[in-house]
Design an enzyme around this catalytic site. Structure first.
Site, mmCIF file in Angstrom:
data_model
loop_
_atom_site.group_PDB
_atom_site.id
_atom_site.type_symbol
_atom_site.label_atom_id
_atom_site.label_comp_id
_atom_site.label_asym_id
_atom_site.label_seq_id
_atom_site.Cartn_x
_atom_site.Cartn_y
_atom_site.Cartn_z
ATOM 1 N N LYS A 82 0.846 -1.200 0.000
ATOM 2 C CA LYS A 82 0.000 0.000 0.000
ATOM 3 C C LYS A 82 0.881 1.249 0.000
ATOM 4 C CE LYS A 82 -3.970 1.950 2.566
ATOM 5 N NZ LYS A 82 -4.848 1.827 3.740
ATOM 6 N N SER B 9 -10.004 2.235 2.875
ATOM 7 C CA SER B 9 -9.039 2.896 2.033
ATOM 8 C C SER B 9 -8.068 1.970 1.302
ATOM 9 C CB SER B 9 -8.226 3.875 2.878
ATOM 10 O OG SER B 9 -7.400 3.183 3.799
ATOM 11 N N SER C 229 -10.440 -0.064 7.124
ATOM 12 C CA SER C 229 -9.799 0.060 5.802
ATOM 13 C C SER C 229 -9.134 -1.198 5.264
ATOM 14 C CB SER C 229 -8.766 1.185 5.833
ATOM 15 O OG SER C 229 -9.389 2.432 5.765
#
Lengths: 95, 493
Positions: free
Chosen positions: B78, B156, B180
């Site tokens: 990420k 997210s 998330s």
């Protein structure tokens, strides 16, 4: 509690985010939607409840108060938008 | 051998060790999947040269024997994790051009375990969002599709979820502040675990809300989650909230059975207006655990309703403080200044240009709730409510509950753009089942459990006791086997 345009402008100033005047009414409206949602918290009886400071029971670890690293001026400055003579450069701060 | 990118971590590991495949072959298969998956907009900074170099090194280590746990396995990272010399922007324009001089502890742990990094994954800006529509790189597309609409992968960690579900990589890192990892995992039919607060070091992970943020793996199976979580976590002196506890063998923990264990079903999670399908899935999940020998009990977590409002005080408050560092001085974007502009104008213009609307909104809400006169009414009250939410969980665990079963999300994936005109609070409701877990610092895992009538995946969430990820993974493994979820998105990209 409702947020007016003056309060919205003040919050933007405190947060150091430039918000144009014509964007303030919409911003104030969004704040009010969010704060209206948050205000449910007033229903909760929190008498005698301690505010949480740490979610895990452990105490913060301590270490010797000594220099761990350093002498990395070049690396520290490598991502700066404006670095000169080993310093971060910014607009004039003191008259 | 084709389709190596479709392997699980566990299968790829076993094949690498049996010398049936090499890491270079595996990595090349993933790199071509990444290349072919550009429509999904999941990978945003590709590192193919680095990946092949790491794969070659992994093959050499594997040839010698005694390779570390993730040796040669290609994963995505990420964008929130700082990776040395590789762009790390947290999905924000304000970190445009930022290349860290250091590696986050979690990504370093993965590299030390032999993992191969394919590149950086798209995400909501500063991890603030539930649909991956706030990213400077643009929306991520869910590989699942049932009509002509493009669906959100959730957020997210939307890039991570989309990449794993579409087999662009074997697994990916995510981070979870309010849901998330678990919400996007549920929206894409994969597994995502947020460990107990303190399990994974936060050092080098761009901070959103420091008392809530935790990293975790997003994987194709529960076994893979166990393998990768073990590699990610561990004590780190550079994060003072990282716990100094031994990391158990999570994969070994999958073996035992759950006979005689107690699963709690919280009545407060039965929300008004919840789709019947989610309600039905939850009941089926309960039956599955019961059939596996668990005792099912009804429990109450009375402060559940107040978790989201408390979160939307605490998280923005911490964010307003954490994001104060983006000022155009030390890294990232600096606005062009006009004649006569001083340092305050530089800050204000830089932050107005660099942060997107949702991030600006949260910083300002945080600024407001921390400001003089409101600190007690909002921030301190929210922290007191947080104490009560944690106590709700402590009470049920003290009554003998071993884990709690809930839905992961209040709906299946929705269309990109469909929430555009809704007020911000509507989007926040996505995290209604996951956010309590962050506030209480507990481990939570989302397991794919079925498809809705449109054919979209739905997930169930299991919540465990603090630092009992091993037991939680065992429950999840049982649920995974019973649900037998094998559906994959049909390739259209």
């Amino acid at each position: 509690m409702s947020i007016d345009i003056t309060t919205a402008a003040k919050v933007a100033k405190l947060a150091r985010i430039k918000v144009e005047d014509d964007a303030l009414p919409a911003l104030a409206e969004e704040f009010n939607a969010i704060l209206g949602f948050i205000e449910q918290l007033e229903e909760v009886d929190v008498e005698g409840v301690a505010p949480m400071t740490s979610v895990t029971p452990q105490r913060l670890k301590r270490r010797e108060d000594v220099v761990m690293d350093g002498d990395q001026q070049e690396k520290v400055l490598s991502n700066a938008p404006d670095a000169r003579e080993g310093f971060f450069a910014v607009p004039k701060v003191v008259e | 051998m084709s389709d190596l990118n479709k392997l699980t971590l566990a299968d790829a590991r076993d094949k690498l060790r049996a010398k049936e495949i090499t890491s270079v072959e595996l990595t090349e298969a993933c790199l071509s999947a990444v290349e072919g998956g550009k429509t999904l907009n999941a990978f945003v900074h590709d590192t193919p040269d680095l990946a092949l170099e790491q794969a070659k090194a992994a093959d050499a280590t594997l040839a010698k024997g005694d390779a570390p746990s993730m040796c040669g396995l290609p994963i995505g990272i990420k964008d929130l994790f700082c990776t040395k010399g590789v762009a790390s922007q947290a999905g924000s324009a304000i970190l445009e051009g930022f290349k860290p001089e250091y590696e986050s502890t979690v990504s370093q742990n993965l590299l030390d375990a032999g993992a191969v990094m394919l590149g950086k994954l798209n995400m909501d800006e500063f991890a603030m969002g539930s649909s991956n529509e706030t990213s400077v790189y643009g929306d991520v597309v869910n590989p699942w599709k049932v009509d002509d609409r493009n669906l959100t992968p959730g957020g997210s960690s939307g890039g991570s979820a989309s990449a794993v579900a579409a087999d662009l990589c074997l697994a990916a890192t995510g981070t979870d502040t309010g849901g998330s990892i678990r919400q996007p995992a549920a929206f894409t039919g994969i597994v995502g675990i947020k460990p107990t607060y303190g399990r994974c070091s936060r050092w080098g992970v761009v901070a959103f809300a420091s008392s809530l943020d935790q990293a975790g793996p997003m994987t194709k199976t529960v076994r893979d989650a166990a393998i990768m979580l073990e590699a990610m976590c561990g004590h780190d002196a550079k994060d003072s909230t990282s716990v100094d506890m031994a990391v158990p063998d999570f994969e070994a923990a999958l073996e035992g059975d759950i006979k005689g264990k107690t699963i709690g079903i919280p009545k407060e999670y039965r929300m008004d207006g919840m789709p019947d399908e989610i309600e039905a899935l939850w009941s089926q999940g309960t039956e599955m655990l019961k059939d596996a020998g668990a005792k099912i009990v009804d429990i109450t977590l009375p402060h559940t309703k107040y978790a989201l409002p408390a979160y939307y005080v605490i998280a923005p408050a911490e964010a307003s403080s954490n994001l104060a560092r983006y000022d155009g001085v030390r890294y990232g974007h600096r606005a062009k200044l006009s004649q006569g502009d001083g340092i305050t104008e530089m800050y204000e213009k830089t932050r107005a240009e660099g942060f997107g609307p949702e991030v600006q909104r949260r910083i300002m809400v945080g600024t407001y709730v921390l400001s003089a006169g409101f600190y007690d009414a909002y921030y301190n009250r929210a922290r007191k409510v947080r104490t009560l939410i944690k106590k709700d969980f402590e009470d049920v665990f003290a009554q003998g509950v071993d884990a709690i079963l809930t839905p992961a999300t209040p709906s299946a994936a929705f269309g990109l753009g469909e929430m555009k005109d809704a007020d911000p609070v509507q989007m926040y409701l996505n995290d209604v089942f996951t956010v309590t877990v962050n506030l209480a610092g507990l481990p939570g895992i989302s397991v794919p459990a079925g498809l809705d009538k449109q054919g979209l995946p739905l997930g169930l969430q299991l919540i465990g006791k603090p630092f009992e990820e091993g037991e939680l993974l065992q429950f999840a493994h049982t649920l995974e086997r019973a649900a037998g979820f094998v559906a994959k998105p049909e390739k259209w990209w």
